[in-house]
Design an enzyme around this catalytic site. Structure first.
Site, PDB file in Angstrom:
ATOM      1  N   ARG A  66      74.999  92.208 140.415  1.00 37.77           N
ATOM      2  CA  ARG A  66      76.263  93.092 140.650  1.00 37.77           C
ATOM      3  C   ARG A  66      77.104  93.045 141.515  1.00 37.77           C
ATOM      4  O   ARG A  66      78.130  93.890 141.758  1.00 37.77           O
ATOM      5  CB  ARG A  66      75.388  94.353 140.780  1.00 37.77           C
ATOM      6  CG  ARG A  66      74.707  94.791 139.463  1.00 37.77           C
ATOM      7  CD  ARG A  66      75.163  94.818 138.316  1.00 37.77           C
ATOM      8  NE  ARG A  66      74.308  95.449 137.119  1.00 37.77           N
ATOM      9  CZ  ARG A  66      74.662  95.386 135.901  1.00 37.77           C
ATOM     10  NH1 ARG A  66      75.449  94.371 135.433  1.00 37.77           N
ATOM     11  NH2 ARG A  66      73.700  95.813 134.913  1.00 37.77           N
ATOM     12  N   HIS A 234      68.364  86.032 125.842  1.00 34.64           N
ATOM     13  CA  HIS A 234      67.658  87.410 125.270  1.00 34.64           C
ATOM     14  C   HIS A 234      67.664  87.467 123.861  1.00 34.64           C
ATOM     15  O   HIS A 234      68.012  88.629 123.321  1.00 34.64           O
ATOM     16  CB  HIS A 234      68.190  88.568 126.083  1.00 34.64           C
ATOM     17  CG  HIS A 234      69.805  88.799 126.005  1.00 34.64           C
ATOM     18  ND1 HIS A 234      70.485  88.293 125.080  1.00 34.64           N
ATOM     19  CD2 HIS A 234      70.489  88.983 126.929  1.00 34.64           C
ATOM     20  CE1 HIS A 234      71.840  88.531 125.181  1.00 34.64           C
ATOM     21  NE2 HIS A 234      71.761  89.221 126.455  1.00 34.64           N
ATOM     22  N   ASN A 279      70.429  95.887 125.845  1.00 36.45           N
ATOM     23  CA  ASN A 279      71.144  95.154 125.023  1.00 36.45           C
ATOM     24  C   ASN A 279      71.046  93.567 124.879  1.00 36.45           C
ATOM     25  O   ASN A 279      71.085  93.036 126.069  1.00 36.45           O
ATOM     26  CB  ASN A 279      72.899  95.148 125.110  1.00 36.45           C
ATOM     27  CG  ASN A 279      73.366  94.656 124.030  1.00 36.45           C
ATOM     28  OD1 ASN A 279      73.104  94.466 122.863  1.00 36.45           O
ATOM     29  ND2 ASN A 279      74.875  94.337 123.966  1.00 36.45           N
ATOM     30  N   ASP A 306      66.632  89.495 132.217  1.00 40.11           N
ATOM     31  CA  ASP A 306      67.843  90.188 131.930  1.00 40.11           C
ATOM     32  C   ASP A 306      67.728  91.373 133.039  1.00 40.11           C
ATOM     33  O   ASP A 306      68.208  92.465 132.625  1.00 40.11           O
ATOM     34  CB  ASP A 306      67.981  90.725 130.694  1.00 40.11           C
ATOM     35  CG  ASP A 306      69.253  90.986 130.438  1.00 40.11           C
ATOM     36  OD1 ASP A 306      70.188  90.872 131.226  1.00 40.11           O
ATOM     37  OD2 ASP A 306      69.654  91.444 129.161  1.00 40.11           O
ATOM     38  N   GLY A 325      71.069  98.430 129.895  1.00 36.95           N
ATOM     39  CA  GLY A 325      70.143  97.616 130.868  1.00 36.95           C
ATOM     40  C   GLY A 325      69.164  98.191 131.635  1.00 36.95           C
ATOM     41  O   GLY A 325      69.331  99.191 131.991  1.00 36.95           O
TER      42      GLY A 325
END
Length: 426
Positions: A66, A234, A279, A306, A325
Site C-alpha cells: 500500500r 490468484h 477478488n 494476495d 481484499g
C-alpha cells in the site's frame, strides 16, 4: 552475526533431515550433525531440540503493502514486519499504488521507501499499462525491467488482446514475466461475490467464473504465440485449472498461483461480513476441490497470499459495499498446515516447495535452498503449536480475515534474513 541453529529438522535437498546449521557473514557456512563452536566464536546458539522445522524463508509473489499512496492501510515497514513474523524473507509488491510504478521516477518513490524501511527483501512489480488502467498504452518495460520482479496490472485485467499481445512481445524480448490479474470487465455486471448458491439465496450480485477463465484462456494462447513467461495470479475456478493444465501440456511457458482462502474456503462459508470479500471471490466447493487437484498434480505452482489490507471503515460495509481484499501473511502457513498438511492432503515438503522454493525458481530470485554458501534466509517453524486467530494481535495494519477466531496449528518462531534475526517469538 554468527548464529548456530542446533538439532533442527532442516529442509535440505528437498527432504527434512536432522541438522545443525552454522551461519556466518550472511551465509550458511556449514551443515552437519554435532557442529560445535567455542562460546567466543558464535554470537547466538539456538537449540531446537529436534522439535522444529528449519526451512527456506517463505516467498510471497503477490502482496499489497500500500505504500506509496495508501499508507493508512499498510506501510512497507508494517507489511515487511508482518511478513517477517510469519516466516517470509521475500515479498513482491503489487502496483496498486499512487503513483503507480509505470516509469523509473514513479518506481523510485517506492524503492526509496523499501530501502529505508523494509526488514526483509521487498521486490516491486512494475505495471503493464500506463497508470495501471488495464487499457490505453503499455509502459516502457525496458526502463524499469532490472528493478522489478515482473509486470502486472493487478486489480485490473488487461482488456485488449492487442495490448496484451504487445506487452507479451516486449516482455519476451526482456526475459521478464507478466503476472496477470485476469478479469473481463464486461462480464462483471456489478458483481462482488461468486455467482453461486449463496449469492442467489441472499439476493447479492454475482461474479461469474467466466470473467476469470476467459481471460486466462486468451492469455495462454498469446503466451504460446509469443513465448512470453506468463504467470496467472490468484486462480479460483475449476475452468482456470483445466485451461492452465492443458496449456502446460502443450508446452506453454505458463505458471500460476492460488491463495490459502481459495484452497480452504468456499461460498458456502460466506457470512454477511466484509472479511469474506475479496477478488476473485470465494467460489464453489467444486472449484475448491479442483484447486486442490491442481496443487496435487502440479498444475498450480505457487501459493501466494494476495495480502490486501484495508482500513476498518473500508471493510465495515458488508459483502455488498466493503472494499475487496483480506490480510493473509500472518495466517497463511498455519491455515495451509491445518487444513492441507495435518489431514494428509499434501505433505509439509510440498507446502514448503510451493511457498518457498517454486516462487523463487519461477521469478528467478536467489535462495530457496538450505545449502552451504547460500544466503541465510530462513524460518524456524513449530508445525504443532495451536493458536487462535486474533486480528488485534496482528503486526499488519489490516485486521480483516475470514479465519478470525479459528484454532490453527503451526507457527513461525524465528526468521533469519541475510544471516540476521529479524523476528524471534518471545
Amino acid at each position: 552475526m554468527t548464529l548456530l541453529i542446533k538439532n533442527a529438522i532442516a529442509f535440505v535437498d528437498n527432504v527434512f533431515k536432522k541438522s545443525d546449521i552454522l551461519i556466518e557473514n550472511e551465509k550458511i557456512k556449514s551443515i552437519g550433525i554435532g557442529i560445535s563452536v567455542s562460546s567466543q566464536g558464535v554470537d547466538k546458539i539456538i537449540d531446537t531440540m529436534d522439535k522444529y522445522f528449519l526451512i527456506p524463508g517463505f516467498a510471497d509473489v503477490h502482496t499489497h503493502l500500500r505504500e506509496p499512496g495508501f499508507s493508512y492501510k499498510e506501510t512497507i515497514k508494517t507489511g515487511s514486519k508482518a511478513g517477517a513474523r510469519a516466516g517470509y524473507t521475500l515479498l513482491c509488491t503489487m502496483p496498486n499504488l499512487n503513483p503507480p510504478p509505470d516509469c523509473p521516477e514513479n518506481l523510485k518513490v517506492q524503492t526509496d521507501i523499501i530501502k529505508r524501511d523494509a526488514v526483509i527483501n521487498i521486490i516491486p512489480f512494475g505495471t503493464v499499462t500506463k497508470g495501471r488502467k488495464g487499457e490505453g498504452e503499455v509502459i516502457d518495460f525496458a526502463s524499469v525491467a532490472q528493478d522489478v520482479a515482473g509486470f502486472s496490472d493487478d486489480g485490473c485485467g488487461v482488456q485488449s488482446e492487442e495490448l496484451m499481445l504487445k506487452a507479451m512481445c516486449e516482455c519476451a524480448k526482456l526475459g521478464k514475466i507478466i503476472s496477470a490479474h485476469c478479469e473481463v470487465n464486461e462480464l462483471l455486471h456489478g458483481g462482488y461475490i461468486h455467482d453461486g448458491e449463496y449469492c442467489k439465496a441472499h439476493n447479492h450480485k454475482g461474479i461469474c467464473s467466466e470473467s476469470e477463465w476467459k481471460q486466462i484462456e486468451r492469455d495462454c494462447r498469446l503466451a504460446e504465440i509469443t513465448g512470453c513467461r506468463y504467470h496467472t495470479c490468484h486462480i479460483s475456478t475449476k475452468e482456470s485449472v483445466d485451461i492452465i493444465r492443458k496449456a502446460k501440456a502443450r508446452g506453454v511457458n505458463v505458471t500460476c498461483e492460488t491463495a490459502p482462502h481459495y484452497l480452504t474456503l468456499c461460498d458456502s462459508d460466506l457470512q454477511e461480513d466484509g472479511r469474506f470479500k475479496m477478488n476473485p471471490p470465494l467460489r464453489s466447493e467444486e472449484d475448491r476441490q479442483a484447486l486442490i487437484e491442481g496443487v496435487l498434480d502440479g498444475t498450480i505452482d505457487v501459493i501466494a497470499t494476495d495480502h490486501a489490507p484495508h482500513s476498518a471503515e473500508e471493510k465495515s460495509k458488508g459483502l455488498s459495499s466493503s472494499a475487496m481484499g483480506i490480510v493473509g501473511l500472518e495466517t497463511a502457513f498455519a491455515v495451509l498446515n491445518t487444513y492441507l498438511v495435518k489431514p494428509g492432503i499434501i505433505t509439509l515438503e510440498k507446502l514448503v516447495e510451493m511457498m518457498s522454493v517454486r516462487p523463487r525458481e519461477i521469478f528467478g530470485f536467489d535462495g530457496g535452498k538450505i545449502e552451504v554458501g547460500q544466503t541465510a534466509d530462513l524460518a524456524l517453524i513449530d508445525a504443532d503449536r495451536h493458536w487462535i486467530v486474533e486480528p488485534s494481535k496482528f503486526v499488519t495494519m489490516g485486521r480483516t480475515t475470514p479465519f478470525e477466531g479459528m484454532d490453527l496449528q503451526g507457527e513461525n518462531l524465528l526468521t533469519v534474513y541475510k544471516g540476521e534475526i529479524v523476528y524471534e517469538a518471545v
